[in-house]
Design a protein around this motif. Structure first.
Motif, mmCIF file in Angstrom:
data_model
loop_
_atom_site.group_PDB
_atom_site.id
_atom_site.type_symbol
_atom_site.label_atom_id
_atom_site.label_comp_id
_atom_site.label_asym_id
_atom_site.label_seq_id
_atom_site.Cartn_x
_atom_site.Cartn_y
_atom_site.Cartn_z
ATOM 1 N N CYS A 75 -8.051 -54.377 -12.028
ATOM 2 C CA CYS A 75 -9.313 -55.083 -11.771
ATOM 3 C C CYS A 75 -10.521 -54.153 -11.731
ATOM 4 O O CYS A 75 -11.641 -54.595 -11.504
ATOM 5 C CB CYS A 75 -9.224 -55.900 -10.482
ATOM 6 N N CYS A 88 -3.787 -51.542 -4.832
ATOM 7 C CA CYS A 88 -5.172 -52.027 -4.869
ATOM 8 C C CYS A 88 -5.408 -53.027 -3.739
ATOM 9 O O CYS A 88 -4.644 -53.975 -3.573
ATOM 10 C CB CYS A 88 -5.441 -52.682 -6.221
ATOM 11 N N CYS A 91 -6.273 -56.729 -5.602
ATOM 12 C CA CYS A 91 -5.295 -57.509 -6.348
ATOM 13 C C CYS A 91 -3.846 -57.072 -6.109
ATOM 14 O O CYS A 91 -2.923 -57.655 -6.642
ATOM 15 C CB CYS A 91 -5.627 -57.473 -7.848
ATOM 16 N N GLU A 93 -2.336 -54.506 -7.124
ATOM 17 C CA GLU A 93 -1.762 -53.793 -8.269
ATOM 18 C C GLU A 93 -1.479 -52.328 -7.914
ATOM 19 O O GLU A 93 -2.333 -51.643 -7.364
ATOM 20 C CB GLU A 93 -2.770 -53.862 -9.430
HETATM 21 ZN ZN LIG Z 1 -7.084 -54.251 -8.409
#
Ligand SMILES: [Zn+2]
Length: 112
Positions: A75, A88, A91, A93
């Motif tokens: 993102c 992250c 998100c 991730e």
């Molecule tokens: Zn992210």
């Protein structure tokens, strides 16, 4: 000792800069230490005391800035990380690009 060799290379760089600018000593120095660099602050202080004797850094005021940053590949947000395997915060991730945090570098120096 890891920290001693780090300080030695800082001293080396400082000596070069002082020579390059025809200065006498370093008045103050700002260092950035990445949170992921694996540098022990106490060991670094100890190494600093020993390594700067009779160098241009002997009387320098030393300021250490801790920091780290990563960017999420998914993102594209940037945030501070504490661990190498942080995810992250937006998100979740885990695919991060480390922008800063693994290095120890001289941010700035004031020569005298
Ligand atoms: Zn992210």
């Amino acid at each position: 000792m890891h920290e001693l060799s780090i300080v030695m290379s800082i001293v080396e760089t400082a000596e070069e800069k002082v020579k390059e600018h025809h200065a006498q000593t370093v008045e103050s120095i700002d260092l950035i230490i990445g949170d992921l660099a694996g540098v022990d602050s106490h060991a670094l202080d100890f190494a600093w005391e020993a390594a700067v004797k009779n160098t241009v850094l002997q009387t320098a005021k030393e300021k250490i800035i801790h920091g780290s940053a990563a960017r999420c590949i998914e993102c594209d947000c940037e945030f501070q990380i504490k661990e190498l395997f942080d995810v992250c915060p937006l998100c979740g991730e885990p695919l991060l690009q480390i922008i800063q945090g693994k290095e120890l570098q001289i941010k700035s120096m004031i020569l005298n």
